[in-house]
Design an enzyme around this catalytic site. Structure first.
Site, short mmCIF file in Angstrom:
data_model
loop_
_atom_site.label_atom_id
_atom_site.label_comp_id
_atom_site.label_asym_id
_atom_site.label_seq_id
_atom_site.Cartn_x
_atom_site.Cartn_y
_atom_site.Cartn_z
N HIS A 94 0.79 -1.23 0.00
CA HIS A 94 0.00 0.00 0.00
C HIS A 94 0.82 1.29 0.00
O HIS A 94 0.27 2.37 -0.13
CB HIS A 94 -0.94 0.04 1.22
CG HIS A 94 -0.23 0.38 2.49
ND1 HIS A 94 0.45 -0.56 3.24
CD2 HIS A 94 -0.06 1.56 3.13
CE1 HIS A 94 0.98 0.04 4.29
NE2 HIS A 94 0.70 1.32 4.26
C1 UD1 Z 1 -1.96 5.99 5.37
C2 UD1 Z 1 -0.67 6.56 5.94
C3 UD1 Z 1 0.41 5.48 5.91
C4 UD1 Z 1 -0.05 4.19 6.58
C5 UD1 Z 1 -1.39 3.75 6.00
C6 UD1 Z 1 -1.93 2.58 6.78
C7 UD1 Z 1 -0.26 8.97 5.57
C8 UD1 Z 1 0.46 9.96 4.75
N1 UD1 Z 1 -0.19 7.68 5.15
O1 UD1 Z 1 -1.72 5.68 4.00
O2 UD1 Z 1 1.56 5.93 6.58
O3 UD1 Z 1 0.90 3.20 6.36
O4 UD1 Z 1 -2.34 4.83 6.09
O5 UD1 Z 1 -2.87 1.85 6.05
O6 UD1 Z 1 -0.85 9.31 6.56
N2 UD1 Z 1 -9.03 5.04 0.99
C9 UD1 Z 1 -10.30 4.51 0.92
N3 UD1 Z 1 -10.92 4.19 2.08
C10 UD1 Z 1 -10.39 4.39 3.31
C11 UD1 Z 1 -9.11 4.95 3.37
C12 UD1 Z 1 -8.44 5.26 2.20
O7 UD1 Z 1 -10.84 4.31 -0.17
O8 UD1 Z 1 -11.03 4.07 4.32
C13 UD1 Z 1 -8.31 5.33 -0.27
C14 UD1 Z 1 -8.59 6.72 -0.83
O9 UD1 Z 1 -8.57 6.63 -2.23
C15 UD1 Z 1 -7.36 7.49 -0.36
C16 UD1 Z 1 -6.26 6.43 -0.41
O10 UD1 Z 1 -6.93 5.24 -0.03
O11 UD1 Z 1 -7.08 8.58 -1.19
C17 UD1 Z 1 -5.12 6.72 0.51
O12 UD1 Z 1 -5.56 6.93 1.86
P1 UD1 Z 1 -4.66 7.79 2.87
O13 UD1 Z 1 -5.20 7.69 4.23
O14 UD1 Z 1 -4.42 9.15 2.32
O15 UD1 Z 1 -3.27 7.09 2.80
P2 UD1 Z 1 -2.90 5.56 2.98
O16 UD1 Z 1 -2.27 5.09 1.72
O17 UD1 Z 1 -4.05 4.81 3.52
N1 UDP Z 2 -3.93 -5.31 8.84
C1 UDP Z 2 -5.23 -5.76 9.01
N2 UDP Z 2 -5.94 -6.13 7.90
C2 UDP Z 2 -5.43 -6.05 6.64
C3 UDP Z 2 -4.11 -5.59 6.48
C4 UDP Z 2 -3.38 -5.21 7.61
O1 UDP Z 2 -5.72 -5.86 10.14
O2 UDP Z 2 -6.14 -6.39 5.68
C5 UDP Z 2 -3.17 -4.91 10.04
C6 UDP Z 2 -1.81 -5.56 10.17
O3 UDP Z 2 -1.92 -6.81 10.80
C7 UDP Z 2 -1.06 -4.54 11.00
C8 UDP Z 2 -1.62 -3.23 10.52
O4 UDP Z 2 -2.88 -3.53 9.92
O5 UDP Z 2 -1.36 -4.68 12.37
C9 UDP Z 2 -0.70 -2.63 9.51
O6 UDP Z 2 -1.32 -1.58 8.87
P1 UDP Z 2 -0.89 -1.06 7.44
O7 UDP Z 2 -0.14 -2.09 6.73
O8 UDP Z 2 -2.12 -0.52 6.81
O9 UDP Z 2 0.02 0.21 7.81
P2 UDP Z 2 1.56 0.39 8.24
O10 UDP Z 2 1.85 -0.50 9.39
O11 UDP Z 2 2.40 0.14 7.05
O12 UDP Z 2 1.61 1.84 8.60
#
Ligand code: UD1
Ligand code: UDP
Length: 353
Positions: free
Chosen positions: A203
């Site tokens: 992601h």
């Molecule tokens: C964010 C964090 C990242 C973390 C990740 C965990 C920042 C800059 N990034 O990244 O550090 O590792 O969360 O998962 O804060 N979207 C949906 N539904 C949701 C959430 C997101 O559709 O519930 C989609 C939207 O298109 C959105 C994109 O995902 O634009 C990215 O979401 P965003 O929260 O901006 O960043 P993440 O990639 O989720």
């Molecule tokens: N995770 C989850 N369901 C999923 C993918 C990840 O519960 O489908 C959990 C995973 O076990 C870990 C956390 O989400 O505890 C990690 O989150 P993510 O990878 O979104 O973010 P990051 O740790 O890279 O910031």
């Protein structure tokens, strides 16, 4: 003591679960959900499964460019902090929600508590690296999960109120592992046999936002014969759709929706190998002694690299395949604490109050 906890993204809900449990035994916690993650399987499911109390405030900020998303959080959070006048404001990790919470509190002279402080990738192209550095520099209490994190802060002249208490994600794994074993049916639902599949999660913006990098990663996946299960993050789903790429063409791939934490722990612990760019999943692979391949050029979790327990493969097809095929038998050390990080955090804050 009265603490505002700011949460917004999936990994923060998981980190907050053990800390909130201990904190609420004696103190008042007000949870603010920024709304950064909002799909039910990216947010609500964690509150329900992990018994995290319902947020007292929901800012419903949603998705957007960094400035818009963070800016809206700042505006809305400031009003709440002014109104609630907490003794502390608590943030986790390195997301935009973390940065917004830390900035608002620091400017209002509310001491910031940062959990998972001191992590560095030394890659400032990552939004997370900017968020971490900024947050650490305005925090009053810095709770680090590892010695490396303490050292990173020392190198930036941050030495006051820095504590290595271990990793709260390890607390969460220890607490939920047996519950997951009892409750999760994710393997049966997807016809997966223990230790006969690879688990994939991708992601990171640095991967998903570059079509060439995504194509490399997908080409590598298509050359791995083993069954692969991939809970698809919404960012990745949207990006793939915008590139017109259909991953269903990859052989032996089970593409599934993001899963809850209990299902995820089950998928992690029973995987043959894990291929990921997630910070949290790299650690969980280590906690559960499952070999990990990290599809990034660097990791903040350098302890996991010892004896190839986690291999940094980058994003070239050859390197990913080489790492997946490598036989490893690491010894896995206790480098992430003793599973009592949450208790230690609350105890330390109590003695400072
Ligand atoms: C964010 C964090 C990242 C973390 C990740 C965990 C920042 C800059 N990034 O990244 O550090 O590792 O969360 O998962 O804060 N979207 C949906 N539904 C949701 C959430 C997101 O559709 O519930 C989609 C939207 O298109 C959105 C994109 O995902 O634009 C990215 O979401 P965003 O929260 O901006 O960043 P993440 O990639 O989720
Ligand atoms: N995770 C989850 N369901 C999923 C993918 C990840 O519960 O489908 C959990 C995973 O076990 C870990 C956390 O989400 O505890 C990690 O989150 P993510 O990878 O979104 O973010 P990051 O740790 O890279 O910031």
């Amino acid at each position: 003591m009265k603490i505002i906890t700011v949460l917004g993204a999936r990994p923060q809900f998981i980190k907050a679960a053990p800390v909130s449990r201990v904190l609420r035994e004696k103190h008042t916690e007000i949870i603010v959900h920024t709304g950064q993650h909002y799909d039910p399987n990216m947010s609500d499911i964690f509150f329900e499964e992990l018994n995290i109390p319902k947020p007292d405030y929901h800012l419903a900020v949603g998705s957007g460019n960094h400035g818009k998303q963070t800016g809206e959080m700042l505006q809305k959070l400031e009003e709440i902090v002014l109104d609630e006048k907490p003794d502390y404001l608590l943030v986790y990790g390195d997301t935009n929600s973390t940065l917004a919470g830390a900035l608002v509190a620091a400017k209002l002279h509310i001491p910031v508590i940062h959990i998972e402080a001191g992590l560095r990738s030394f890659n400032k192209k990552m939004p997370e690296e900017i968020n971490r550095i900024m947050t650490d520099h305005v925090s009053e209490y810095l709770f680090c999960p590892t010695d490396t994190a303490v050292e990173n802060l020392k190198n930036e002249n941050i030495t006051r109120n820095v504590f290595n208490i271990g990793d709260v994600m390890y607390d969460a794994v220890l607490y939920n592992r047996a519950i997951a074993e009892e409750k999760s049916t994710i393997l049966e639902e997807n016809g997966l046999s223990k230790k006969e599949y690879h688990l994939i999660t991708i992601h990171r913006a640095e991967n998903t936002d570059d079509v060439q990098i995504m194509q490399n990663i997908l080409e590598a996946f298509s050359k791995i014969d083993t069954v692969k299960v991939w809970p698809l993050h919404p960012r990745t789903k949207n990006k793939l759709a915008s590139y017109g790429i259909d991953v269903n063409a990859i052989p032996n791939l089970k593409l599934i929706e993001p899963v809850g934490y209990l299902d995820m722990l089950t998928l992690v612990s029973n995987a043959k190998k894990i291929i990921t760019d997630s910070g949290g999943v790299q650690k969980e692979a280590y906690f559960m002694k499952v070999p990990c391949i990290t599809v990034r050029e660097q990791t903040e979790w350098v302890e996991t690299l010892e004896e190839d327990a986690n291999i940094i493969a980058g994003t070239s097809v050859e390197k990913i395949l080489e790492a997946v095929q490598k036989n490893v038998s690491p010894s896995y050390k206790d480098v992430f604490g003793d599973g009592m990080a949450s208790e230690k955090i609350v105890e330390i804050i109590e003695t400072q109050s």
